[in-house]
Enzyme design. Structure first.
Site, PDB file in Angstrom:
ATOM      1  N   PHE A 189     -21.461  -1.360  -4.389  1.00 44.01           N
ATOM      2  CA  PHE A 189     -21.733   0.062  -4.233  1.00 44.01           C
ATOM      3  C   PHE A 189     -21.060   0.615  -2.986  1.00 44.01           C
ATOM      4  O   PHE A 189     -19.882   0.886  -2.969  1.00 44.01           O
ATOM      5  CB  PHE A 189     -23.248   0.314  -4.153  1.00 44.01           C
ATOM      6  CG  PHE A 189     -23.928   0.252  -5.481  1.00 44.01           C
ATOM      7  CD1 PHE A 189     -23.705   1.230  -6.427  1.00 44.01           C
ATOM      8  CD2 PHE A 189     -24.797  -0.771  -5.771  1.00 44.01           C
ATOM      9  CE1 PHE A 189     -24.343   1.193  -7.661  1.00 44.01           C
ATOM     10  CE2 PHE A 189     -25.434  -0.831  -6.994  1.00 44.01           C
ATOM     11  CZ  PHE A 189     -25.211   0.157  -7.942  1.00 44.01           C
ATOM     12  N   ASN A 190     -21.813   0.737  -1.909  1.00 47.61           N
ATOM     13  CA  ASN A 190     -21.373   1.517  -0.751  1.00 47.61           C
ATOM     14  C   ASN A 190     -21.017   0.619   0.424  1.00 47.61           C
ATOM     15  O   ASN A 190     -21.889   0.135   1.142  1.00 47.61           O
ATOM     16  CB  ASN A 190     -22.481   2.484  -0.331  1.00 47.61           C
ATOM     17  CG  ASN A 190     -22.840   3.446  -1.439  1.00 47.61           C
ATOM     18  OD1 ASN A 190     -21.994   4.198  -1.922  1.00 47.61           O
ATOM     19  ND2 ASN A 190     -24.096   3.411  -1.873  1.00 47.61           N
ATOM     20  N   TYR A 242     -13.829   6.870 -13.406  1.00 52.11           N
ATOM     21  CA  TYR A 242     -13.660   5.843 -12.364  1.00 52.11           C
ATOM     22  C   TYR A 242     -14.268   4.525 -12.815  1.00 52.11           C
ATOM     23  O   TYR A 242     -13.607   3.480 -12.857  1.00 52.11           O
ATOM     24  CB  TYR A 242     -14.283   6.313 -11.057  1.00 52.11           C
ATOM     25  CG  TYR A 242     -14.399   5.213 -10.023  1.00 52.11           C
ATOM     26  CD1 TYR A 242     -13.287   4.481  -9.621  1.00 52.11           C
ATOM     27  CD2 TYR A 242     -15.639   4.906  -9.461  1.00 52.11           C
ATOM     28  CE1 TYR A 242     -13.395   3.470  -8.677  1.00 52.11           C
ATOM     29  CE2 TYR A 242     -15.761   3.900  -8.515  1.00 52.11           C
ATOM     30  CZ  TYR A 242     -14.635   3.183  -8.127  1.00 52.11           C
ATOM     31  OH  TYR A 242     -14.768   2.174  -7.199  1.00 52.11           O
ATOM     32  N   THR A 295     -16.492  -2.278  -9.159  1.00 50.30           N
ATOM     33  CA  THR A 295     -17.510  -1.349  -8.672  1.00 50.30           C
ATOM     34  C   THR A 295     -18.763  -1.435  -9.524  1.00 50.30           C
ATOM     35  O   THR A 295     -18.688  -1.727 -10.722  1.00 50.30           O
ATOM     36  CB  THR A 295     -16.992   0.099  -8.711  1.00 50.30           C
ATOM     37  OG1 THR A 295     -18.052   0.998  -8.395  1.00 50.30           O
ATOM     38  CG2 THR A 295     -16.444   0.447 -10.094  1.00 50.30           C
ATOM     39  N   ASP A 321       0.863  -1.180   0.000  1.00 54.17           N
ATOM     40  CA  ASP A 321       0.000   0.000   0.000  1.00 54.17           C
ATOM     41  C   ASP A 321       0.899   1.230   0.000  1.00 54.17           C
ATOM     42  O   ASP A 321       1.866   1.279   0.762  1.00 54.17           O
ATOM     43  CB  ASP A 321      -0.899  -0.003   1.244  1.00 54.17           C
ATOM     44  CG  ASP A 321      -2.068   0.953   1.127  1.00 54.17           C
ATOM     45  OD1 ASP A 321      -1.819   2.171   0.976  1.00 54.17           O
ATOM     46  OD2 ASP A 321      -3.219   0.505   1.212  1.00 54.17           O
ATOM     47  N   LEU A 327     -21.624   8.957   2.984  1.00 48.05           N
ATOM     48  CA  LEU A 327     -22.756   9.478   3.747  1.00 48.05           C
ATOM     49  C   LEU A 327     -22.725   9.085   5.214  1.00 48.05           C
ATOM     50  O   LEU A 327     -22.866   9.941   6.102  1.00 48.05           O
ATOM     51  CB  LEU A 327     -24.073   9.019   3.105  1.00 48.05           C
ATOM     52  CG  LEU A 327     -25.344   9.447   3.855  1.00 48.05           C
ATOM     53  CD1 LEU A 327     -25.452  10.960   3.913  1.00 48.05           C
ATOM     54  CD2 LEU A 327     -26.574   8.832   3.209  1.00 48.05           C
ATOM     55  N   ARG A 345     -29.866   4.181  -1.915  1.00 49.34           N
ATOM     56  CA  ARG A 345     -28.605   3.544  -2.241  1.00 49.34           C
ATOM     57  C   ARG A 345     -28.468   2.215  -1.509  1.00 49.34           C
ATOM     58  O   ARG A 345     -29.158   1.945  -0.535  1.00 49.34           O
ATOM     59  CB  ARG A 345     -27.423   4.463  -1.881  1.00 49.34           C
ATOM     60  CG  ARG A 345     -27.333   5.732  -2.706  1.00 49.34           C
ATOM     61  CD  ARG A 345     -27.010   5.428  -4.152  1.00 49.34           C
ATOM     62  NE  ARG A 345     -26.875   6.642  -4.960  1.00 49.34           N
ATOM     63  CZ  ARG A 345     -27.846   7.173  -5.669  1.00 49.34           C
ATOM     64  NH1 ARG A 345     -29.055   6.608  -5.670  1.00 49.34           N
ATOM     65  NH2 ARG A 345     -27.636   8.262  -6.404  1.00 49.34           N
TER      66      ARG A 345
END
Length: 325
Positions: free
Chosen positions: A168-169, A140, A116, A31, A187, A218
């Site tokens: 997604f999230n 992206y 994604t 990383d 969020l 979402r």
């Protein structure tokens, strides 16, 4: 197996490392710490797994006797990708192809790729399954799809098997790893920063969408459930290459539902202000995870919104300034 996790000091990557270790794998991490945190890297059986930033990739693969790679390293901000597409093509595509080339040269033929649902763009039907057309609306999503397509050709030419996981999230936290971004754009942590007193209010970007309460809906998936799916996908490569969506498995959650749930979990008022719609924000984006459930038996164990928010809140209270303190 001996597994290399690229981006293993990041929010999702660090929890993937935790789950790999729990499943009995040996793990190495690389990383550049541009967004990750060294303190997020879990301790293995023989001490801390620290990010290797300068060691040449081929030497690392050979030295660690790597048998599989989980590729999490990427730039992932939609807005930034529109402003700086060159950065996204360089890091997500060029560097990704460099990783694939190194794997082929060393003889590593298993890859789990963190993709994604942005590859779908703005789908016409919900929930989104893997047969939906891929029409990214930003660099992206385009760069993630480009590497997915390269993986298909690398398998045909070199026998490199891959699992591309589209989600997604990610949200929530494990007991020791949580979400710490600067700046924060997601969020749930933004809402919880208001509950913690570190921000005055949450902005609702539009309340006139064709959804039950007028705010965007979402898909949120607990980061631990997401990490478990990566471990299962790694084992599932014996069956061949695959593409899987990962979602909460339900109808999704609206912005107002997230705020109301955070109020219930934290006991804080969490003021909101109404802002204008953001360009390109679809009313609903929810992924179907039926395929991975059928093929690998994956089920979200922590899918309730209250569970996701509570885990994030628990971590944030212990780390109010993220990993910095």
């Amino acid at each position: 197996m001996r597994v290399l996790v690229t981006g293993g000091a990041g929010y999702i990557g660090s929890v993937v490392v935790e789950e790999l270790l729990a499943a009995g794998h040996e793990v190495a991490v690389i990383d550049n710490l541009s967004k990750g945190h060294a303190d997020a890297v879990p301790r293995g059986r023989d001490g801390p797994r620290r990010p290797a930033r300068r060691r040449p990739l081929r030497r690392l693969l050979r030295h660690a006797r790597v048998e599989a790679v989980v590729h999490m390293a990427a730039d992932s901000l939609v807005g930034e990708s529109v402003q700086s597409p060159a950065k996204y093509y360089e890091n997500n595509v060029v560097a990704g192809l460099g990783l694939l080339d190194a794997m082929v040269e060393i003889g590593v033929h298993r890859l789990v790729f963190s993709s994604t649902a942005a590859v779908y763009g703005e789908p016409e039907t919900q929930p989104i399954d893997e047969t939906a057309p891929t029409r990214p609306t930003n660099p992206y999503g385009e760069t993630k799809l480009a590497l997915e397509r390269a993986l298909a050709w690398y398998e045909r030419a070199y026998g490199l098997r891959s699992a591309s996981l589209r989600y997604f999230n990610a949200a929530g936290a494990s007991a020791r790893c949580g979400e710490s971004h600067d700046p924060e754009t997601h969020l749930i942590p933004l809402v919880l920063q208001v509950a913690l007193g570190r921000a005055p209010y949450v902005t609702l970007y539009g309340d006139d969408y064709p959804t039950p309460d007028g705010t965007c809906v979402r898909d949120y998936i607990h980061v631990v459930d997401l990490a478990r799916a990566h471990v299962l996908a790694l084992s599932g490569l014996d069956r061949g290459s695959c593409i899987y969506n990962l979602g909460c498995g339900g109808a999704g959650y609206s912005v107002r539902q997230v705020v109301d749930t955070a109020r219930a979990v934290t006991g804080a008022a969490i003021p909101v202000r109404l802002g204008a719609r953001r360009a390109g924000d679809p009313a609903v984006l929810v992924a179907s995870s039926a395929r991975i459930q059928h093929d690998l038996g994956w089920q979200p164990r922590l899918g309730a919104l209250a569970t996701i928010v509570e885990s994030a809140w628990t971590w944030l209270r212990v780390h109010p300034h993220g990993y910095a303190h």
